[in-house]
Design a protein around this motif. Structure first.
Motif, mmCIF file in Angstrom:
data_model
loop_
_atom_site.group_PDB
_atom_site.id
_atom_site.type_symbol
_atom_site.label_atom_id
_atom_site.label_comp_id
_atom_site.label_asym_id
_atom_site.label_seq_id
_atom_site.Cartn_x
_atom_site.Cartn_y
_atom_site.Cartn_z
ATOM 1 N N ALA A 66 -12.590 -22.077 -47.939
ATOM 2 C CA ALA A 66 -11.855 -20.951 -47.349
ATOM 3 C C ALA A 66 -10.369 -21.257 -47.285
ATOM 4 O O ALA A 66 -9.528 -20.402 -47.599
ATOM 5 C CB ALA A 66 -12.403 -20.648 -45.952
ATOM 6 N N ALA A 70 -7.586 -19.075 -49.020
ATOM 7 C CA ALA A 70 -6.673 -18.371 -48.116
ATOM 8 C C ALA A 70 -5.225 -18.753 -48.379
ATOM 9 O O ALA A 70 -4.315 -17.940 -48.189
ATOM 10 C CB ALA A 70 -7.052 -18.653 -46.665
ATOM 11 N N VAL A 78 -10.883 -13.872 -46.527
ATOM 12 C CA VAL A 78 -11.986 -14.706 -47.013
ATOM 13 C C VAL A 78 -13.181 -14.472 -46.092
ATOM 14 O O VAL A 78 -13.059 -14.591 -44.863
ATOM 15 C CB VAL A 78 -11.612 -16.203 -47.009
ATOM 16 N N CYS A 80 -16.741 -15.870 -45.102
ATOM 17 C CA CYS A 80 -17.558 -17.078 -45.229
ATOM 18 C C CYS A 80 -18.981 -16.783 -44.768
ATOM 19 O O CYS A 80 -19.191 -16.314 -43.640
ATOM 20 C CB CYS A 80 -16.973 -18.205 -44.366
ATOM 21 N N CYS A 114 -10.110 -15.217 -42.041
ATOM 22 C CA CYS A 114 -11.282 -15.902 -42.597
ATOM 23 C C CYS A 114 -12.439 -15.585 -41.656
ATOM 24 O O CYS A 114 -12.450 -16.024 -40.505
ATOM 25 C CB CYS A 114 -11.063 -17.413 -42.677
#
Ligand code: INI
Length: 157
Positions: A66, A70, A78, A80, A114
């Motif tokens: 990530a 990023a 991002v 996850c 993220c």
């Protein structure tokens, strides 16, 4: 006093570039998470060519991936995705805790949202409930969160 919010349901993803990082561990679950995330992204107008899906071995590998994405300057968010299931491992707390802390650190270090779409459950059945069962679909929710955060952060000073 001011107030700023975006309407979560109506964020338009047109023009957004989104990375989806998905771990292979507990793949039967994580594949569905990724499918749900991509379904929502495309349904909200994100061009399929602007979605980069990256596979990693396990949830522990999500943060470094990530962070790389990023900080690339080439993605707006991002997502996850992973599944850490307590029954499978005595080091559940380490894997889940480090994934959560690391993903958050990637976001804070880069300013790029993220999203934590990692299931942390006691059993496989509880994980299955979260990919379109009784407890909703966490892949879809993660994608909606990413779009909302991209839009929200663009509008803030
Ligand atoms: N990774 C997961 O994503 N989920 C798990 O449940 C899990 N268990 O049970 O151990 C898991 N372990 C692997 C870990 O994420 C790393 O890939 C591994 O430790 C190598 O760094």
């Amino acid at each position: 006093m001011g107030r700023y919010a975006v309407s979560p349901e109506s964020v338009d993803g047109t023009g957004m570039r989104i990375a989806v990082v998905v771990s292979r561990f507990n793949e039967a679950v994580t594949v569905s998470l990724a499918e749900g995330a991509c379904r929502v992204l495309e349904g909200r107008g994100v061009d399929p060519d602007s979605i980069l899906v990256v596979e990693v071995p396990g949830a522990f590998e999500l943060p470094v991936t990530a962070k790389r994405l990023a900080s690339s300057g080439q993605v707006d968010a991002v997502i996850c995705l992973g599944a850490v299931i307590r029954g499978d491992t005595p080091h559940f707390d380490y894997v889940a805790g480090e994934a959560a802390a690391g993903i958050n650190r990637a976001a804070l270090d880069t300013g790029v949202p993220c999203v934590f779409g990692v299931l942390t459950t006691d059993t496989l059945d509880q994980a299955r409930d979260r990919i379109g069962g009784a407890a909703g679909h966490k892949g879809e929710e993660a994608a909606a969160t990413a779009l909302e955060m991209v839009s929200l952060l663009r509008g803030l000073p």
